[in-house]
Design a protein around this motif. Structure first.
Motif, mmCIF file in Angstrom:
data_model
loop_
_atom_site.group_PDB
_atom_site.id
_atom_site.type_symbol
_atom_site.label_atom_id
_atom_site.label_comp_id
_atom_site.label_asym_id
_atom_site.label_seq_id
_atom_site.Cartn_x
_atom_site.Cartn_y
_atom_site.Cartn_z
ATOM 1 N N SER A 63 0.880 -1.199 0.018
ATOM 2 C CA SER A 63 0.001 -0.052 0.111
ATOM 3 C C SER A 63 0.941 1.205 -0.028
ATOM 4 O O SER A 63 0.500 2.241 -0.861
ATOM 5 C CB SER A 63 -0.892 0.006 1.146
ATOM 6 N N LEU A 64 1.942 1.096 0.751
ATOM 7 C CA LEU A 64 2.751 2.287 0.946
ATOM 8 C C LEU A 64 3.559 2.703 -0.313
ATOM 9 O O LEU A 64 3.639 3.915 -0.932
ATOM 10 C CB LEU A 64 3.904 2.414 2.045
ATOM 11 N N THR A 65 3.741 1.630 -1.253
ATOM 12 C CA THR A 65 4.467 1.703 -2.437
ATOM 13 C C THR A 65 3.471 2.222 -3.502
ATOM 14 O O THR A 65 3.787 3.126 -4.173
ATOM 15 C CB THR A 65 5.193 0.399 -2.940
ATOM 16 N N ARG A 66 2.314 1.936 -3.475
ATOM 17 C CA ARG A 66 1.296 2.570 -4.466
ATOM 18 C C ARG A 66 1.023 3.935 -4.155
ATOM 19 O O ARG A 66 0.802 4.731 -4.935
ATOM 20 C CB ARG A 66 0.033 1.503 -4.510
ATOM 21 N N TRP A 67 0.891 4.370 -2.889
ATOM 22 C CA TRP A 67 0.579 5.699 -2.288
ATOM 23 C C TRP A 67 1.642 6.617 -2.904
ATOM 24 O O TRP A 67 1.552 7.497 -3.308
ATOM 25 C CB TRP A 67 0.294 5.745 -0.922
ATOM 26 N N ARG A 68 2.987 6.145 -2.774
ATOM 27 C CA ARG A 68 4.179 6.957 -3.047
ATOM 28 C C ARG A 68 4.455 7.129 -4.491
ATOM 29 O O ARG A 68 4.575 8.256 -5.152
ATOM 30 C CB ARG A 68 5.417 6.227 -2.543
ATOM 31 N N ILE A 72 1.381 10.059 -5.352
ATOM 32 C CA ILE A 72 1.716 11.392 -4.929
ATOM 33 C C ILE A 72 2.945 11.875 -5.630
ATOM 34 O O ILE A 72 3.022 13.086 -5.922
ATOM 35 C CB ILE A 72 2.109 11.540 -3.362
ATOM 36 N N GLY A 73 3.787 11.083 -6.227
ATOM 37 C CA GLY A 73 4.830 11.410 -7.033
ATOM 38 C C GLY A 73 6.027 11.947 -6.083
ATOM 39 O O GLY A 73 5.949 12.061 -5.108
ATOM 40 N N GLY A 74 7.018 12.430 -6.871
ATOM 41 C CA GLY A 74 8.322 13.041 -6.377
ATOM 42 C C GLY A 74 8.040 14.195 -5.529
ATOM 43 O O GLY A 74 8.547 14.588 -4.501
#
Length: 79
Positions: A37-42, A45-47
């Motif tokens: 989930s954290l990977t998909r969230w990051r 939101i992008g850089g």
């Protein structure tokens, strides 16, 4: 990578002391969040969003310290 996930899951599900240390009030059989989930969230939101979170985190920590020093009680369960 899979072994890390299995180790994390074993530590969490098999250790009530670890769960209590992490803030749980009842023993949980499964992880509180899917690790991906954290990977998909990051990615969402992008850089630029990640930089914003990085700037806000120290401010949030400082605000929490000030609130703690002033004796402010925060209800973790309130939504």
């Amino acid at each position: 990578m899979l072994w890390r996930s299995l180790l994390r899951r074993a530590r969490w599900a098999g250790n009530p002391h670890w769960q209590h240390f992490c803030g749980e009030t009842f023993f949980q059989q499964r992880l509180p969040i899917d690790p991906s989930s954290l990977t998909r969230w990051r990615k969402r939101i992008g850089g630029e969003g990640e930089e914003g979170v990085g700037r806000m985190l120290p401010q949030t920590i400082e605000a929490g310290k000030i609130a703690r020093d002033q004796g402010v009680q925060v209800d973790k369960l309130a939504a």
